[in-house]
Design an enzyme around this catalytic site. Structure first.
Site, PDB file in Angstrom:
ATOM      1  N   ALA A 315       0.830  -1.204   0.000  1.00 28.25           N
ATOM      2  CA  ALA A 315       0.000   0.000   0.000  1.00 28.25           C
ATOM      3  C   ALA A 315       0.864   1.254   0.000  1.00 28.25           C
ATOM      4  O   ALA A 315       1.938   1.273   0.604  1.00 28.25           O
ATOM      5  CB  ALA A 315      -0.914  -0.006   1.217  1.00 28.25           C
ATOM      6  N   ARG A 319       6.073   2.951   5.190  1.00 26.23           N
ATOM      7  CA  ARG A 319       5.967   1.570   5.664  1.00 26.23           C
ATOM      8  C   ARG A 319       5.868   1.536   7.192  1.00 26.23           C
ATOM      9  O   ARG A 319       6.623   2.188   7.897  1.00 26.23           O
ATOM     10  CB  ARG A 319       7.174   0.773   5.187  1.00 26.23           C
ATOM     11  CG  ARG A 319       7.112  -0.699   5.505  1.00 26.23           C
ATOM     12  CD  ARG A 319       8.282  -1.444   4.882  1.00 26.23           C
ATOM     13  NE  ARG A 319       8.207  -1.424   3.416  1.00 26.23           N
ATOM     14  CZ  ARG A 319       9.162  -1.910   2.621  1.00 26.23           C
ATOM     15  NH1 ARG A 319      10.270  -2.422   3.154  1.00 26.23           N
ATOM     16  NH2 ARG A 319       9.023  -1.874   1.307  1.00 26.23           N
ATOM     17  N   ASP A 371     -13.341   1.041  11.048  1.00 24.69           N
ATOM     18  CA  ASP A 371     -13.700  -0.317  11.450  1.00 24.69           C
ATOM     19  C   ASP A 371     -12.871  -1.314  10.647  1.00 24.69           C
ATOM     20  O   ASP A 371     -12.399  -1.018   9.544  1.00 24.69           O
ATOM     21  CB  ASP A 371     -15.191  -0.556  11.209  1.00 24.69           C
ATOM     22  CG  ASP A 371     -15.722  -1.740  12.006  1.00 24.69           C
ATOM     23  OD1 ASP A 371     -14.970  -2.296  12.824  1.00 24.69           O
ATOM     24  OD2 ASP A 371     -16.889  -2.110  11.802  1.00 24.69           O
TER      25      ASP A 371
END
Length: 578
Positions: A315, A319, A371
């Site tokens: 992603a 990091r 969530d």
């Protein structure tokens, strides 16, 4: 195994789900009384209790099944017959979709999340898509302005089940009409009508009236948050009529609503029209069916994976020192794996990290904490994993990975909504967008603190920006309760040399936090520092944090609004309510 045992097992699982959902509805039905009594601590406890119900009842069913089978092992054919019998019980069952998820949960608990195949589980539903059972009564009621909108709204409010007196019902009705007139215009409003859900949606310190504003050009949300004054009188705080506003109210960073829903699939379908940007998983999540939302989330992931040619990649962003985070470039979620070893400055265990994520699941997230769904033995095809990510997984999380040849199994991971990391967002924006982001960040910190949550690591990289521009916290490994922190002022230096020393001239104990230090890492950028000093300078004072702690210890529960302060009727139309 004796013949007929398969049907008994199927019936036992379904009866167990009946018991679970019955308790779910029982806890939910107490929301009105808790609201009317202003018992906000009971509201928080009921939310936690309701979340725990599902796993508790899964455990009860698992123990029943072990007794029924005398602990004997079952072969594949036997398990398939159990699922076939269970499937036959569902066509006339009103909550079939969640019953399938409950079956999956029982199976996973029995077999320790192994052999998770479509033949043995309801990976996809056995029932036709979006099929609903007979609804015993309508979910909502229509109101038409035959005698004008004042009369219509008086009928809507009079129909509410709340037994407290109103502070000023006429004033609130005129505020709503004024808002609707500004939104639609007088002529369009006269031709419009309302459809209002029969059940109120309770969350935090508000009871939400949820409806649809049906106009000649389409259907809009119609949301009224009902609050109490300090004297226990009711008032309507605002009126929300855009899909963006409704999306935030039903957002993934908020606690689940308490809404009485004996037929959740029908309620989800009814909500879909005013929440077109929400997935099925998000809608089930919003009404508190979080375990079935996890099922739907996994299905959405599988459907996306089948239709894309993408590979998983690390992603974007800095990091992490605790979590390895990866994603599919076009998918709106991220996958988070706890690393085998943490950076030296992270003195914690994997069990501690999991406990932090569970804390967030159960706590009031006040619209500022994302969530998550937790998965075990998550299977990934190697062909979907980029070489760089595969190397990183084996380097950082090898102990959690099993190689199956064409696939790998990740023992444990979290799935979470993907956002733009705040540090990246701040690099890309200027002017008003930059100002809004810093205002949002400070508001997020304040609202988390008021809800008894201290983020721990407040660096921008640990926050994300949603598609609505809201700032949300998503890195939970250092999270703790505000009441566990010792907020201190930095003592004045004893000598001039103290400020040049490599070590502090004062003692530091575990749990000590010095808010003055926040300034060093939050205000280093010359574009950002002045904005912080203008809007959030009090965050750098220990007495600000200690005052919040005192309010929490005194039992005060802060109001949480799912909309901007400027949208409150008291701000828009000038009359203060208190």
């Amino acid at each position: 195994m004796p013949r007929g045992l398969e049907l008994l097992i199927a019936q036992t699982i379904l009866q167990g789900f009946d018991a679970q959902y019955g308790r779910f509805l029982e806890v939910t039905s107490g929301a009105q009384q808790r609201f009317e009594q202003a018992d906000w601590h009971a509201v928080q406890q009921a939310m936690k209790n309701r979340i725990h119900l599902y796993d508790h009842h899964v455990g009860l069913v698992v123990e029943q099944l072990r007794c029924i089978t005398n602990g004997q092992s079952t072969d594949a054919a036997f398990l398939l017959r159990v699922k076939e019998h269970y499937t036959r019980l569902l066509p006339d069952y009103p909550r079939f979709e969640i019953a399938e998820s409950f079956f999956n949960s029982v199976y996973c608990r029995l077999f320790d999340h192994r052999s998770l195949t479509p033949e043995r589980l309801f990976i996809f539903s056995s029932q036709p898509e979006r099929r609903f059972r007979t609804i015993p009564r309508p979910l909502a009621k229509d109101f038409h302005p035959d005698h004008g909108w004042e009369s219509l709204l008086m009928r809507v409010i009079s129909d509410l089940p709340l037994r407290l007196r109103w502070q000023n019902k006429s004033r609130d009705i005129h505020y709503i009409i004024r808002h609707l007139t500004e939104t639609l215009g007088t002529d369009n409003l006269a031709e419009s009508h309302l459809q209002v859900a029969n059940e109120l949606f309770y969350r935090n310190k508000a009871a939400w009236l949820v409806g649809k504003l049906i106009t000649s050009s389409g259907t809009l949300p119609f949301l009224l948050p009902i609050h109490q004054t300090d004297d226990g009188e009711l008032f309507i705080d605002t009126c929300l009529t855009t899909t963006a506003e409704a999306s935030i109210v039903f957002g993934f960073a908020r606690s689940y609503f308490m809404v009485y829903a004996p037929l959740p699939a029908a309620l989800v379908e009814w909500l879909r029209e005013i929440l077109p940007g929400k997935t099925t998983a998000e809608l089930y999540m919003a009404i508190g069916c979080q375990k079935h939302a996890k099922t739907e989330s996994y299905r959405e992931y599988l459907v996306y994976l089948q239709g894309c040619n993408e590979q998983f990649i690390e992603a974007p962003g800095i990091r992490g020192m605790v979590m390895l985070v990866f994603t599919l470039p076009g998918f709106d979620r991220v996958f988070k794996v706890i690393k085998d070893k943490f950076a030296p400055q992270k003195e914690m265990s994997a069990a501690h990290v999991r406990a932090c994520y569970q804390l967030v699941k159960e706590h009031d997230r006040v619209g500022r904490m994302a969530d998550t769904q937790e998965f075990e033995n998550f299977v990934l095809e190697k062909r979907h994993i980029s070489p760089a990510l595969m190397e990183l997984l084996l380097q950082e999380a090898a102990e959690k990975i099993t190689d199956l040849g064409e696939q790998i199994v990740i023992r444990h991971l979290y799935i979470e909504r993907r956002m733009v990391p705040l540090n990246i967002w701040l690099e890309q924006v200027e002017g008003q967008q930059l100002r809004d982001a810093i205002e949002e960040y400070g508001n997020a910190i304040r609202q988390l603190a008021a809800a008894n949550i201290f983020p721990g690591d407040m660096l921008f990289k640990n926050f994300g920006v949603t598609r609505h521009g809201r700032v949300v916290f998503y890195d939970y490994d250092e999270i703790c309760y505000m009441t566990e922190v010792n907020f201190r002022d930095i003592p004045p230096p004893r000598y001039p040399e103290d400020e040049l020393a490599s070590e502090p001239w004062y003692s530091v104990s575990p749990g000590d936090v010095f808010p003055e230090e926040f300034r060093h890492w939050l205000c280093a950028d010359p574009r950002i520092g002045p904005l912080f000093e203008e809007m959030h300078a009090d965050l750098f004072r220990a007495d600000y944090w200690r005052a919040l702690q005192n309010r929490i210890r005194e039992g005060h529960v802060e109001d949480v609004y799912a909309y901007r302060r400027r949208q409150r009727f008291s701000v828009r139309y000038g009359e203060m309510l208190f």
